[in-house]
Design an enzyme around this catalytic site. Structure first.
Site, short mmCIF file in Angstrom:
data_model
loop_
_atom_site.label_atom_id
_atom_site.label_comp_id
_atom_site.label_asym_id
_atom_site.label_seq_id
_atom_site.Cartn_x
_atom_site.Cartn_y
_atom_site.Cartn_z
N SER A 157 0.60 -1.05 -0.25
CA SER A 157 -0.29 -0.16 0.12
C SER A 157 0.85 1.07 -0.05
O SER A 157 1.95 1.41 -1.06
CB SER A 157 -1.04 -0.01 1.26
OG SER A 157 -0.39 -0.11 2.34
N ASP A 177 3.34 12.46 8.74
CA ASP A 177 1.87 13.07 9.29
C ASP A 177 1.40 11.85 10.46
O ASP A 177 0.19 11.99 10.50
CB ASP A 177 1.12 12.71 7.43
CG ASP A 177 1.09 11.77 7.51
OD1 ASP A 177 1.89 10.73 7.34
OD2 ASP A 177 0.50 10.94 6.19
N HIS A 191 3.12 7.92 7.28
CA HIS A 191 4.40 7.98 6.65
C HIS A 191 5.39 7.95 7.03
O HIS A 191 5.52 8.84 7.54
CB HIS A 191 3.25 8.40 5.26
CG HIS A 191 2.19 7.33 4.57
ND1 HIS A 191 0.96 8.90 4.60
CD2 HIS A 191 1.89 6.38 4.23
CE1 HIS A 191 -0.13 7.87 4.16
NE2 HIS A 191 0.61 6.89 4.03
#
Length: 260
Positions: free
Chosen positions: A19, A191, A194
């Site tokens: 992902s 963030d 990530h």
């Protein structure tokens, strides 16, 4: 008509599949970019990252991403799914959440498919990285403020994945590795979810350590692999004695020595 490589000579193929932790791995001094640099002239790094995906979606397309009848099969697949799966159930019933038992079975099927591609296809699976919950709560404009993501859930899914892979699949516990840094919440994440360049460096170090320790034949650690066109040539540098040559590829070796 026989299919030919787009460019050659052919090198071992490493595929990064997952992902957003994979999709963004070439950004911000990411871990994918580090691997591509370390394996320059040794292996081709192919990115197959899909932001927002969970293991359920990955399983639906596994045959398209890794067709069993492909002429060239990967030597290594680095696999990551789990962070989105571990997110809480949304009130609408939508969202990326996958129940833990289904996640484990999905990952079992995905790894089984990949290892069946060829006798020499190897797999390394990454666990979920930790998250900065406070940063996520402060990001009111982010989708993560609506979809609950916690360290407790990340740990639960990571531990289940490690149990699944314990017998025959190499697993890198980045959930634990990142948290060894005291300031990981701000230093390793951009963030809250990530990876920053510092977080990616840890992932790359752990992957390379696993590759070095793996008792695979042939070895996929960069120092054990052949350098493409690594033989001496007329373009090499002549040493001070006028006869000894220094292959330019040696410069690369010394530049990579930090990744031993």
């Amino acid at each position: 008509m026989q299919e030919k490589n787009m460019v050659g000579p052919s090198r071992p193929l490493f595929v990064l599949f997952g992902s957003s932790i994979v999709q963004f791995s070439f950004s911000n001094d990411g871990w994918g970019a580090i691997l591509a640099d370390v394996y320059a002239r040794k292996a081709d790094i192919l990115l197959r990252g899909y932001s927002g995906w969970n293991s359920r979606r990955a399983l639906q397309v596994i045959d398209q991403v890794f067709p069993k009848d492909a002429e060239i099969q990967p030597s290594l697949v680095i696999l990551y799914f789990g962070g989105n799966d571990s997110m809480g159930v949304h009130s609408s019933g939508l969202g990326p959440h996958v129940p833990l038992h289904e996640y484990v079975e999905n990952m079992r099927s995905i790894t089984s498919h990949i290892t069946s591609l060829s006798e020499k296809t190897r797999v390394i699976v990454l666990t979920c990285p930790p998250v900065n919950e406070e940063m996520l709560r402060q990001s009111q404009s982010s989708i993560f403020s609506e979809l609950v993501r916690t360290n407790k859930a990340c740990q639960k899914y990571s531990e289940a994945l490690m149990d699944l892979c314990e017998e025959n699949i190499k697993v890198v516990d980045i959930f634990t590795a990142i948290q060894k840094m005291e300031s990981w919440r701000t230093a390793c994440l951009t963030d809250g979810v990530h990876l920053s360049s510092e977080g990616s460096k840890i992932v790359a170090e752990e992957v390379l350590k696993t590759l070095k320790e793996a008792e695979w034949e042939p070895s996929l650690h960069w120092k054990s692999m052949r350098t493409e066109f690594g033989e001496d040539s007329s373009y090499d540098i002549v040493g001070i004695d006028g006869t000894t040559t220094v292959n330019i590829s040696d410069w690369t070796f010394h530049r990579k020595i930090q990744w031993e």
